[in-house]
Design an enzyme around this catalytic site. Sequence first.
Site, PDB file in Angstrom:
ATOM      1  NE  ARG A   1      -3.544  -2.181   2.860  1.00 32.05           N
ATOM      2  CZ  ARG A   1      -3.270  -3.325   3.488  1.00 32.05           C
ATOM      3  NH1 ARG A   1      -2.059  -3.499   4.014  1.00 32.05           N
ATOM      4  NH2 ARG A   1      -4.178  -4.270   3.610  1.00 32.05           N
TER       5      ARG A   1
ATOM      6  CE  LYS B 285      -6.670  -1.057   4.811  1.00 38.42           C
ATOM      7  NZ  LYS B 285      -7.994  -1.366   4.211  1.00 38.42           N
TER       8      LYS B 285
ATOM      9  CG  HIS C  66      -5.264   0.164  -3.731  1.00 38.78           C
ATOM     10  ND1 HIS C  66      -4.499   0.347  -2.602  1.00 38.78           N
ATOM     11  CD2 HIS C  66      -6.185  -0.783  -3.396  1.00 38.78           C
ATOM     12  CE1 HIS C  66      -4.951  -0.429  -1.634  1.00 38.78           C
ATOM     13  NE2 HIS C  66      -5.965  -1.115  -2.085  1.00 38.78           N
TER      14      HIS C  66
ATOM     15  NE  ARG D  96      -3.104  -3.855  -1.081  1.00 35.67           N
ATOM     16  CZ  ARG D  96      -2.552  -4.645  -0.158  1.00 35.67           C
ATOM     17  NH1 ARG D  96      -1.238  -4.804  -0.131  1.00 35.67           N
ATOM     18  NH2 ARG D  96      -3.301  -5.270   0.733  1.00 35.67           N
TER      19      ARG D  96
ATOM     20  CG  HIS E 246      -6.081  -9.161   1.746  1.00 36.26           C
ATOM     21  ND1 HIS E 246      -6.302  -9.586   0.450  1.00 36.26           N
ATOM     22  CD2 HIS E 246      -5.960  -7.807   1.667  1.00 36.26           C
ATOM     23  CE1 HIS E 246      -6.315  -8.544  -0.351  1.00 36.26           C
ATOM     24  NE2 HIS E 246      -6.114  -7.459   0.348  1.00 36.26           N
TER      25      HIS E 246
ATOM     26  CE1 TYR F  53      -6.446  -7.597  -6.379  1.00 36.35           C
ATOM     27  CE2 TYR F  53      -6.792  -8.613  -4.244  1.00 36.35           C
ATOM     28  CZ  TYR F  53      -6.501  -7.502  -5.008  1.00 36.35           C
ATOM     29  OH  TYR F  53      -6.289  -6.300  -4.394  1.00 36.35           O
TER      30      TYR F  53
END
Length: 309
Positions: free
Chosen positions: A158, A182, A254, A257, A280, A289
């Site tokens: 990110r 995150k 992004h 990414r 994730h 994806y």
Amino acid sequence: MPTPSAMDRAVRSWLGHLDVERGMATNTLKSYRRDLDRYTAYLDAHGVREPAEVTEAHVTDFLATLREGSADHPPLAASSAARTLVAVRGFHKFLALEGEVETDPAGAVSPPKPPTRLPKAIAVDEVERLLEAASVGDTPASLRDRALLEVLYGAGARISEAVGLDLDDIDTQEGVVRLFGKGSKERLVPLGSYAAEALGAYLVRGRPAFAGKGRGTPAVFLNQRGGRLSRQSAWAVLRAAAERARLSGHVSPHTLRHSFATHLLDGGADVRVVQELLGHASVTTTQIYTLVTVQRLREVYAQSHPRAR
């Protein structure tokens, strides 16, 4: 200074819990604060000023208002409304668990389901054009820009993770970078030879020129004044490279990414490995994806098979 209302004190208590006890990212906390400011303003306008007075009907009506819009706010897309509801549900669940209220009025309210949107990825040759376009001459800025984009694509980082890198987070010899995602979740990601080479060249021949103007920050990517490169400046680097590469459409950090994940899956990588590389929390997030690769297979089949049409 006015005395905070019971609702405002409850909101502060929940946000404080997320910050101190769960280590939630600052940007997420700010987003929740904005969402709850809108929510509590809605409740106040309907005469609800105590957390115990909130009913399921209030939460449901608030969600409907988000989707329909109001005089002060345009209607929100399903995804944005769902994000706001996450904050509302988390707030009420916290109050119920803490014993501040007897029931959770938001627990049974379901978020609107947004339409499935496939992540946008660009082709491998377009990524290569973009990376080449980042290198204009052999200046410190050119070396930095190439290294930055190589890290974004080579590690699936990110933009906040890339500009947040410190020198201790990279090992160019081993080709590994430590990213903080995150909630400050840490993960190790291989860089690949191209990214490691670009990063090494920048650290040796580019970064010292910037560092000499600063105050000794440990940041990897520096601006012209020797401070940490901002997200906005990193965005500008990518935008300029995309324009030089003449890439049509919207290209964002992004996008790189998404391309990282899509190209890995196209190359046969296991979805759970890609999940770990992307950081994730759930494989469900990564599985979207796989829809991209299936769509690509359909396109190739339709164009190539004699009986596809």
